[in-house]
Design a protein around this motif. Structure first.
Motif, mmCIF file in Angstrom:
data_model
loop_
_atom_site.group_PDB
_atom_site.id
_atom_site.type_symbol
_atom_site.label_atom_id
_atom_site.label_comp_id
_atom_site.label_asym_id
_atom_site.label_seq_id
_atom_site.Cartn_x
_atom_site.Cartn_y
_atom_site.Cartn_z
ATOM 1 N N MET A 1 -29.255 0.114 -16.782
ATOM 2 C CA MET A 1 -28.224 0.381 -17.791
ATOM 3 C C MET A 1 -28.091 1.881 -18.029
ATOM 4 O O MET A 1 -29.079 2.581 -18.186
ATOM 5 N N ASP A 2 -26.858 2.377 -18.001
ATOM 6 C CA ASP A 2 -26.632 3.768 -18.389
ATOM 7 C C ASP A 2 -25.910 3.779 -19.738
ATOM 8 O O ASP A 2 -25.860 2.758 -20.430
ATOM 9 N N SER A 3 -25.319 4.899 -20.117
ATOM 10 C CA SER A 3 -24.756 4.991 -21.466
ATOM 11 C C SER A 3 -23.536 4.078 -21.668
ATOM 12 O O SER A 3 -23.101 3.869 -22.802
ATOM 13 N N SER A 4 -23.012 3.509 -20.573
ATOM 14 C CA SER A 4 -21.936 2.535 -20.719
ATOM 15 C C SER A 4 -22.426 1.320 -21.512
ATOM 16 O O SER A 4 -21.636 0.673 -22.206
ATOM 17 N N MET B 1 -21.760 -0.461 -28.995
ATOM 18 C CA MET B 1 -20.946 0.142 -30.063
ATOM 19 C C MET B 1 -19.613 -0.582 -30.219
ATOM 20 O O MET B 1 -19.165 -0.847 -31.337
ATOM 21 N N GLY B 2 -18.999 -0.908 -29.097
ATOM 22 C CA GLY B 2 -17.721 -1.628 -29.112
ATOM 23 C C GLY B 2 -17.848 -2.994 -29.758
ATOM 24 O O GLY B 2 -16.999 -3.401 -30.559
ATOM 25 N N ARG B 3 -18.947 -3.722 -29.428
ATOM 26 C CA ARG B 3 -19.159 -5.045 -30.012
ATOM 27 C C ARG B 3 -19.498 -4.934 -31.496
ATOM 28 O O ARG B 3 -19.123 -5.778 -32.284
ATOM 29 N N ASN C 1 -18.250 -2.761 -33.494
ATOM 30 C CA ASN C 1 -16.945 -2.574 -34.155
ATOM 31 C C ASN C 1 -16.171 -3.886 -34.270
ATOM 32 O O ASN C 1 -15.577 -4.165 -35.309
ATOM 33 N N ARG D 1 -17.787 -7.091 -21.081
ATOM 34 C CA ARG D 1 -17.093 -6.997 -22.370
ATOM 35 C C ARG D 1 -16.124 -8.170 -22.540
ATOM 36 O O ARG D 1 -16.094 -8.808 -23.583
ATOM 37 N N SER E 1 -29.664 7.115 -28.242
ATOM 38 C CA SER E 1 -28.349 6.832 -28.830
ATOM 39 C C SER E 1 -28.386 6.665 -30.342
ATOM 40 O O SER E 1 -27.369 6.839 -31.006
ATOM 41 N N ILE F 1 -24.524 1.494 -23.983
ATOM 42 C CA ILE F 1 -24.470 1.896 -25.392
ATOM 43 C C ILE F 1 -23.033 1.740 -25.902
ATOM 44 O O ILE F 1 -22.802 1.227 -26.998
ATOM 45 N N GLY F 2 -22.071 2.171 -25.081
ATOM 46 C CA GLY F 2 -20.655 2.001 -25.414
ATOM 47 C C GLY F 2 -20.305 0.537 -25.635
ATOM 48 O O GLY F 2 -19.555 0.199 -26.545
ATOM 49 N N ASP G 1 -23.058 -0.685 -15.988
ATOM 50 C CA ASP G 1 -22.522 0.673 -15.884
ATOM 51 C C ASP G 1 -21.030 0.610 -16.226
ATOM 52 O O ASP G 1 -20.534 -0.443 -16.643
ATOM 53 N N HIS G 2 -20.339 1.707 -16.045
ATOM 54 C CA HIS G 2 -18.916 1.755 -16.376
ATOM 55 C C HIS G 2 -18.133 0.723 -15.557
ATOM 56 O O HIS G 2 -17.194 0.111 -16.037
#
Lengths: 147, 108
Positions: B54-57, B63-65, B67, B29, B92, B59-60, B21-22
């Motif tokens: 897992m929540d949308s964090s 996405m971050g990895r 990038n 990370r 997503s 997915i973030g 999660d967030h």
């Protein structure tokens, strides 16, 4: 909304450690509806999204209180209200758009999209400078009907 | 440690354990990025078989990895998502950025 059968309220501070606590607490209360593993996971995910929004957005630069009310209704329905007294959302329609984020980078912009697809109904009431209330509703079909 | 890292020449595999999660994403990370920066692999595999929530964090995080890997000319692969995680991956559209593979049967 039909007749209220049971209700609980809790208040948590907008600290990220409480994301896990909030979703687990709501799930524990929802257990009395005898939900399936998938339904329970849907509820936990939606609550996690809403509470995270309060922490990341509403109370971005401060610690404030998050008010969570969970109601169980006659027709096997759960309604979870998550309220903050934070900054509010200027443009709710835009905030609901999938992939829209004010944060970029590590935030996916999918919070509301996830809530919408995991719950039956999501309503957002927001006043800039006053706060936001997100209401999540879901009817639980439960194990009995799936067996 | 919420992440165990395995690496071979051009690949890093990050096996995430527990909840994403967030709150937990920051630590996860850091662990992954540290290995990626050190090894600079061609392929980063992120394994979700041990992830219980897992929540949308999450997915973030992917996405971050994506990038980061793009900058060093590499790719990201999502491995062994559980059914609950698959559901959120679907929303997503992340499969456009990262291939989703299964190397084992994941229970529940």
């Amino acid at each position: 909304m039909s007749v209220l059968i049971n209700e609980t309220r809790m208040t948590v501070e907008s600290r990220s450690i409480n994301e896990g606590f909030s979703r687990v607490a709501v799930a524990a209360f929802a257990a009395q509806l005898d939900p399936t593993v998938e339904e329970l996971s849907d509820i936990k995910t939606a609550v996690s999204e809403a509470v995270t929004n309060c922490i990341v957005h509403a109370y971005e630069k401060q610690v404030g209180k998050i008010y969570i009310t969970v109601g169980i209704y006659e027709n096997q329905t759960i309604r979870i209200k998550i309220r903050d007294r934070g900054c509010g959302i200027e443009n709710v329609r835009q905030a609901r758009e999938p992939l829209y984020t004010t944060k970029g980078g590590e935030r996916s912009g999918l919070g509301f999209a996830v809530m919408e697809s995991f719950m039956d109904k999501v309503t957002i009431r927001s006043n800039v400078g006053k706060g936001t209330t997100v209401t999540l509703t879901k009817q639980i079909c439960g194990r009995c009907k799936n067996d | 440690m919420p992440v165990s890292i395995r690496n071979s020449q051009d690949e890093v595999t990050a096996i995430i354990e527990g909840e994403i999660d967030h709150h937990t994403a920051t630590e996860i990370r850091k662990c992954i990025d540290e290995s990626v920066e050190r090894i600079r692999p061609k392929l980063l595999k992120i394994d979700f078989s041990q992830v219980s929530f897992m929540d949308s964090s999450g997915i973030g995080l992917i996405m971050g990895r994506y990038n980061t890997m793009k900058i060093i000319g590499g790719k990201v692969e999502v491995q062994n998502p559980t059914p609950a995680i698959e559901k959120i991956l679907k929303i997503s559209g992340i499969q456009k950025l990262a291939k989703i593979t299964k190397t084992q049967e994941v229970s529940k």
